[in-house]
Design an enzyme around this catalytic site. Structure first.
Site, mmCIF file in Angstrom:
data_model
loop_
_atom_site.group_PDB
_atom_site.id
_atom_site.type_symbol
_atom_site.label_atom_id
_atom_site.label_comp_id
_atom_site.label_asym_id
_atom_site.label_seq_id
_atom_site.Cartn_x
_atom_site.Cartn_y
_atom_site.Cartn_z
ATOM 1 C CD GLU A 1 -6.295 4.517 -0.641
ATOM 2 O OE1 GLU A 1 -7.319 4.346 -1.332
ATOM 3 O OE2 GLU A 1 -6.303 4.493 0.599
ATOM 4 C CE1 TYR B 1 -3.799 2.451 1.126
ATOM 5 C CE2 TYR B 1 -1.941 3.558 2.139
ATOM 6 C CZ TYR B 1 -3.250 3.572 1.702
ATOM 7 O OH TYR B 1 -3.999 4.714 1.840
#
Ligand code: ADP
Ligand code: MG
Length: 386
Positions: A197, A109
Site C-alpha cells: 500500500e 493512493y
C-alpha cells in the site's frame, strides 16, 4: 510479516519503483549526518513503526536543517508512538527515516492486494491520497479504480494506463506512472507479498511519480523462500507473547482478558473464547496448538500463557482426534511439572481415550480441575478465579 517503511523503500529501489532519497538513522547524530548528506533545503524525519497514521500523531516531522533533523530524531527515538492504528501503549520508535522533502503537486493512493473473492491480485488506485482507503471506500466508492491482474499474464501495460488515465494524469506523468505500476507489480509477485500500500503516491511538481509512504506485508507461508526478507522482521514491533509463540509454530494472538486458553483447532479456539465470554469473563489469548501438538508444543504454550501477568486462570480445551486424549493428558502433566502452575487450571478433554486421559490428570497429583463439556469448563474456570 510486516516491515518498516525504510525497508519497503529499499526493496522498491531494487525494483525500479521511484522513492525519494533517504537514510535510516538510529540516533540524533546519525539523523543529522543523513540530513547533511541529503543536502536538500527540507528534510522529513519519520518514525519507523509498524503502524500507519504517523503523520497525524506527530511521527512525521518536516524540518529545514540538519540540526533540526537531529532534534526531531532525538524527540522521536526511544519513545512509543501512539497512532489511531496502535493500542494505547503505542509502538516503540527505535529508528527514524530521514528523507528529502518532496515538492508535492498531488497525493494519490495506490495498492496491490489479493482479492479473495476473485482469487486474483488487484491493483487499486484512488485520487484521495493521504486519506484512509476504508473511508474513501465508504464515502466515495466511485473514486477507487481497480484492475484485476491475470495470474498468467501479470499486470498488462494497458491496465496501468487505464489507472493512470482514471487518476487524471497528464504527459510525462502517465509514462512515469505506468513504469511505476509495472515495476511495483513485479515486486509484489517476485517477493510473495500479501499487500503493498502506497499512501500517498505523489506526483511531484516536475511530473515525477514517487512512493512517499510504503506499507508492505508478506505472505508468511512463502517466507521460507525469501530468507533475506525474513531477516527484515523487527520483533520489537510485535506483541512479545506472539514472538515467543511463533518460535514454536503456535497460532497465538494476545488479547486483553484474564483466562489463558489452550485449544486445538482454530474453530474450537474461537468457540472457546465465545463460551468464556458467555460465562462472564474474557480470554487473554487465542491459541490454536494445532492437530499434532506434542509435549514440547504444549509445554511452550503453557509457558507463554503462564508467563503472562494478565492470566488469572487457564482453560485447556482439547479434542483428541488425531492425537489421543491420554497422550494429551501426559503432555499437560509433564508440562505442568516444568512450569510453575501458579493459577487455577481447568482441562476439558473429549474424543479418543478420554477416560484414560481424565484418569491420568486425576492421578497426577496436580491441582487440575477436569470438566466434561465446553460450557462446564468455562463455568468452572470462571468460578475458580472469582
Ligand atoms: P503516515 O501514513 O504513517 O501518516 P506518511 O509517510 O504517509 O505517514 O506521511 C504522512 C504525510 O507526511 C504524507 O501524506 C505527506 O504529506 C507528508 N510527507 C511524508 N514524507 C514526505 C516527504 N519526503 N516530503 C514531503 N512530505 C512528506
Ligand atoms: Mg501514509
Amino acid at each position: 510479516m510486516n516491515i518498516h517503511e525504510y525497508q519497503a523503500k529499499e526493496l522498491f529501489r531494487k525494483f525500479g519503483v521511484a522513492v525519494p532519497e533517504g537514510f535510516v538513522a538510529a540516533n540524533g547524530a546519525e539523523a543529522e549526518a543523513a540530513a547533511t548528506k541529503l543536502g536538500t533545503p527540507v528534510v522529513v524525519v519519520k518514525a519507523q513503526v509498524h503502524a500507519g497514521g504517523r503523520g497525524k500523531a506527530g511521527g512525521v516531522k518536516v524540518v529545514k536543517s540538519p540540526a533540526a533533523a537531529r532534534e526531531a530524531a532525538d524527540a522521536l527515538i526511544g519513545k512509543n508512538l501512539v497512532t489511531f492504528q496502535t493500542d494505547a501503549k503505542g509502538q516503540p520508535v527505535n529508528k527514524v527515516y530521514v528523507e528529502s522533502g518532496v515538492d508535492i503537486a498531488r497525493e494519490l493512493y495506490l495498492a496491490i492486494t489479493l482479492d479473495r473473492g476473485q482469487g486474483r491480485l488487484v491493483l487499486m488506485a484512488s485520487t484521495e491520497g493521504g486519506m484512509e482507503i476504508e473511508e474513501v471506500a465508504h464515502s466515495h466508492p466511485e473514486k477507487i479504480f481497480r484492475e484485476t491482474i491475470d495470474p498468467a499474464l501479470g499486470l498488462m501495460p494497458y491496465q496501468a494506463q487505464n489507472i493512470a488515465f482514471a487518476l487524471g494524469l497528464k504527459g510525462d506523468e502517465i509514462k512515469n506512472a505506468i513504469k511505476f505500476m509495472m515495476n511495483l507489480a513485479k515486486a509484489y509477485t517476485d517477493l510473495d507479498c500479501a499487500m503493498i500500500e502506497i499512501n500517498p503516491l505523489v506526483i511531484t511538481g516536475q511530473g515525477g511519480v514517487m512512493a512517499l509512504d510504503g506499507k508492505v506485508s508478506f505472505d508468511d507461508n512463502a517466507l521460507f523462500r525469501h530468507k533475506d526478507i525474513a531477516e527484515l522482521n523487527d520483533t520489537t514491533q510485535s506483541d512479545s507473547r506472539e514472538v515467543e509463540a511463533a518460535k514454536y509454530d503456535l497460532n497465538y494472538v494476545g488479547l486483553e482478558g484474564e483466562i489463558g486458553c489452550m485449544v486445538n483447532g482454530a474453530g474450537l479456539a474461537m468457540a472457546t473464547m465465545d463460551v468464556i465470554k458467555f460465562a462472564g469473563s474474557e480470554p487473554a489469548n487465542f491459541l490454536d496448538v494445532g492437530g499434532g501438538a506434542d509435549e514440547e508444543k504444549v509445554t511452550a504454550a503453557l509457558k507463554i500463557i503462564l508467563g503472562d501477568p494478565q492470566v488469572k486462570g487457564v482453560l485447556i480445551n482439547i479434542f483428541g482426534g488425531i492425537m489421543k486424549c491420554d497422550i494429551i493428558a501426559n503432555g499437560i502433566v509433564a508440562a505442568c511439572k516444568t512450569v510453575n502452575l501458579s493459577v487455577p487450571m481447568v482441562v476439558r478433554l473429549e474424543g479418543t481415550n478420554v477416560e484414560l486421559g481424565n484418569d491420568i490428570l486425576a492421578k497426577s497429583g496436580l491441582p487440575i480441575i477436569t470438566a466434561n463439556s465446553l460450557a462446564d469448563g468455562a463455568a468452572k474456570i470462571v468460578a475458580a478465579i472469582k
